[in-house]
Design a protein around this motif. Structure first.
Motif, short mmCIF file in Angstrom:
data_model
loop_
_atom_site.label_atom_id
_atom_site.label_comp_id
_atom_site.label_asym_id
_atom_site.label_seq_id
_atom_site.Cartn_x
_atom_site.Cartn_y
_atom_site.Cartn_z
N ARG A 112 0.83 -1.20 0.00
CA ARG A 112 0.00 0.00 0.00
C ARG A 112 0.87 1.25 0.00
O ARG A 112 1.88 1.30 0.71
CB ARG A 112 -0.92 0.01 1.24
CG ARG A 112 -1.97 -1.08 1.21
CD ARG A 112 -2.87 -1.04 2.44
NE ARG A 112 -3.94 -2.03 2.33
CZ ARG A 112 -3.81 -3.29 2.69
NH1 ARG A 112 -2.67 -3.72 3.21
NH2 ARG A 112 -4.82 -4.14 2.55
N ALA A 121 2.69 6.01 -4.45
CA ALA A 121 2.00 5.02 -5.28
C ALA A 121 2.94 4.45 -6.34
O ALA A 121 2.94 3.24 -6.61
CB ALA A 121 0.77 5.64 -5.93
N ALA A 150 -3.06 4.01 -9.37
CA ALA A 150 -3.00 5.45 -9.11
C ALA A 150 -2.96 6.21 -10.44
O ALA A 150 -2.53 5.67 -11.47
CB ALA A 150 -1.78 5.79 -8.27
N LYS A 156 -2.25 2.55 -5.51
CA LYS A 156 -2.62 2.95 -4.16
C LYS A 156 -2.57 1.73 -3.25
O LYS A 156 -2.19 1.82 -2.09
CB LYS A 156 -4.03 3.55 -4.15
CG LYS A 156 -4.18 4.82 -4.99
CD LYS A 156 -5.64 5.25 -5.02
CE LYS A 156 -5.82 6.47 -5.93
NZ LYS A 156 -7.27 6.84 -6.04
#
Length: 355
Positions: A112, A121, A150, A156
Motif C-alpha cells: 500500500r 504510489a 493510481a 494505491k
C-alpha cells in the motif's frame, strides 16, 4: 557449539519412528502427514548422522594415538576432523533450530502507498515489480487478487497471492514500512523527496484454525472497480466481507462473484490468522532481543536511496550499493539471505544460552 549426543540420538530415533510408521500404516491422511514430517526431518537426520559418524571416527582415532605405527597417521587425521568439526556442528545446529510452522506456506502479499502522494504510489508499484521478479526467479507463481491503480502510475494498493514452496520462509521479513528517497517524476525543481509504502506478508497455512464463523461476517456486493466495460458497468460482482468482531475488511473484485466470495473468505481467514500471529511474534520479540521479525508492521525496516544508489536495512545495519539490481528483483535475495542469517544467529545464541 557442542550438541549433546543424547539430543542427536533423539532426532535419529524420531526419524526412524516416522520411517517405520510410513511402512506400516494404510491410512491415507496419516500417510500424507507422515510424508510431510519425513521430508522435513530427513535433512536434519542426515546432518545428525554425519556428525555422529565424525564423532565416532574421532574416538577411534584417539584410541590409536599410542600405537607406534598408526599413531602419527591417526594424529594427522584427528586434527583434520577437529578442524572440520565446528563448521559441521554449526550446520547441524542450524538444522535443529525450531522451524516456523508457516515457512513452507504460500502467502498473500499486500503493498500500500503510504506518505508521499503520487510518488508513494509509484514506489508501491516498484516494490510489487521487485517482488514479482524475485518470485519468478524462485519459480513461484504470482496472481493479483485486487488492485487500485493510481493516476500517475503505480498502485494505491495491490494485493497478490504468491504460491510455491517455502514462500513465507523467504518473504516473512519483508513486512513493514519501506522508505524511498529520490527525485520524483512529478518534481519540477529536482528536489529529493522521501516517500513510503507498507508491505504485509500473510502466510497461507494449509489448516487455519481461528474460530472463524461466517455468522460473524457481513457480506456486501458491489460493482467491480476495474476499467470500464460492460462487465464493470452492469454486474455487481465485487464482494466485500467485514469481520464484525475485529473490523477486518477484505474486498475481491474479479469477474466471478462466486470466485470473489471464495477468495474473500479465504483472505479474511488469513488476515485473522495473521493478527494472532503478529500478537505472538510481538510477545516473543519482547522476550528475545535482536529478533529480526518483531511482528510490528508499522516499523520502518528499509530505505532505498536513489541518489547514493544504496539500500539500507535498518534492522541488521546492512547497506548495499546495488540499488538498481535489488529493486529489479535480481539481487533482492542477498538482502533476504542476510536477514535469515541474522535471525538464525540470534536463535543459535538463544539456544546456546539455554544450554
Amino acid at each position: 557449539m557442542n550438541i549433546p549426543d543424547i539430543k542427536l540420538a533423539q532426532v535419529v530415533d524420531r526419524f526412524e519412528q516416522i520411517e517405520a510408521r510410513m511402512g506400516a500404516t494404510t491410512d491415507g491422511e496419516e500417510i500424507v502427514k507422515l510424508g510431510k514430517d519425513y521430508a522435513e526431518l530427513r535433512p536434519v537426520a542426515e546432518g545428525v548422522r554425519k556428525l555422529q559418524s565424525i564423532r565416532a571416527e574421532m574416538e577411534d582415532l584417539k584410541a590409536m594415538l599410542d600405537d607406534p605405527e598408526m599413531g602419527p597417521m591417526a594424529k594427522e587425521e584427528l586434527q583434520g576432523l577437529k578442524d572440520a568439526l565446528p563448521a559441521i556442528e554449526k550446520e547441524v545446529s542450524l538444522l535443529l533450530l525450531p522451524k516456523d510452522k508457516d515457512d513452507n506456506a504460500s502467502v498473500i502479499l499486500e503493498i500500500r502507498a503510504g506518505t508521499g502522494g503520487d510518488e508513494a504510489a509509484i514506489f508501491a508499484g516498484d516494490l510489487f515489480r521487485m517482488y514479482a521478479r524475485y518470485a519468478q526467479l524462485q519459480g513461484w507463481k504470482v496472481e493479483v487478487e485486487n488492485d487500485s491503480e493510481a493516476d500517475m502510475g503505480g498502485y494505491k494498493e495491490i494485493i497478490a497471492s504468491v504460491s510455491g514452496n517455502g514462500v513465507y520462509g523467504r518473504l516473512k521479513f519483508e513486512s513493514g514500512v519501506h522508505r524511498v528517497q529520490r527525485v520524483p517524476v512529478t518534481e519540477t525543481q529536482g528536489r529529493i523527496h522521501t516517500s513510503a509504502a507498507t508491505v504485509a506478508v500473510l502466510p497461507e497455512p494449509e489448516d487455519i484454525d481461528t474460530g472463524f464463523s461466517m455468522n460473524d461476517v457481513r457480506v456486501d456486493t458491489m460493482r467491480a472497480s476495474g476499467a470500464g466495460g460492460q462487465h464493470v458497468n452492469k454486474t455487481d460482482s465485487a464482494v466485500r466481507m467485514t469481520h464484525i468482531p475485529t473490523g477486518v475488511v477484505v474486498v475481491c473484485d474479479a469477474k466471478s462473484q462466486h470466485m470473489n466470495r471464495a477468495n474473500a473468505e479465504r483472505l479474511l481467514k488469513m488476515k485473522l490468522y495473521d493478527m494472532e500471529k503478529q500478537r505472538l511474534d510481538a510477545e516473543r520479540a519482547d522476550e528475545r532481543k535482536g529478533q529480526v521479525g518483531s511482528g510490528d508492521r508499522s516499523e520502518r525496516i528499509r530505505t532505498y536511496n536513489y541518489p547514493q544508489g544504496r539500500v539500507s536495512d535498518h534492522r541488521i545495519n546492512l547497506t548495499l550499493y546495488k540499488l538498481d539490481k535489488i529493486v529489479a528483483g535480481d539481487e533482492l535475495g542477498e538482502v533476504i539471505d542476510a536477514l535469515i542469517g541474522e535471525d538464525q544467529a540470534s536463535k543459535l545464541a538463544a539456544m546456546e544460552a539455554e544450554g
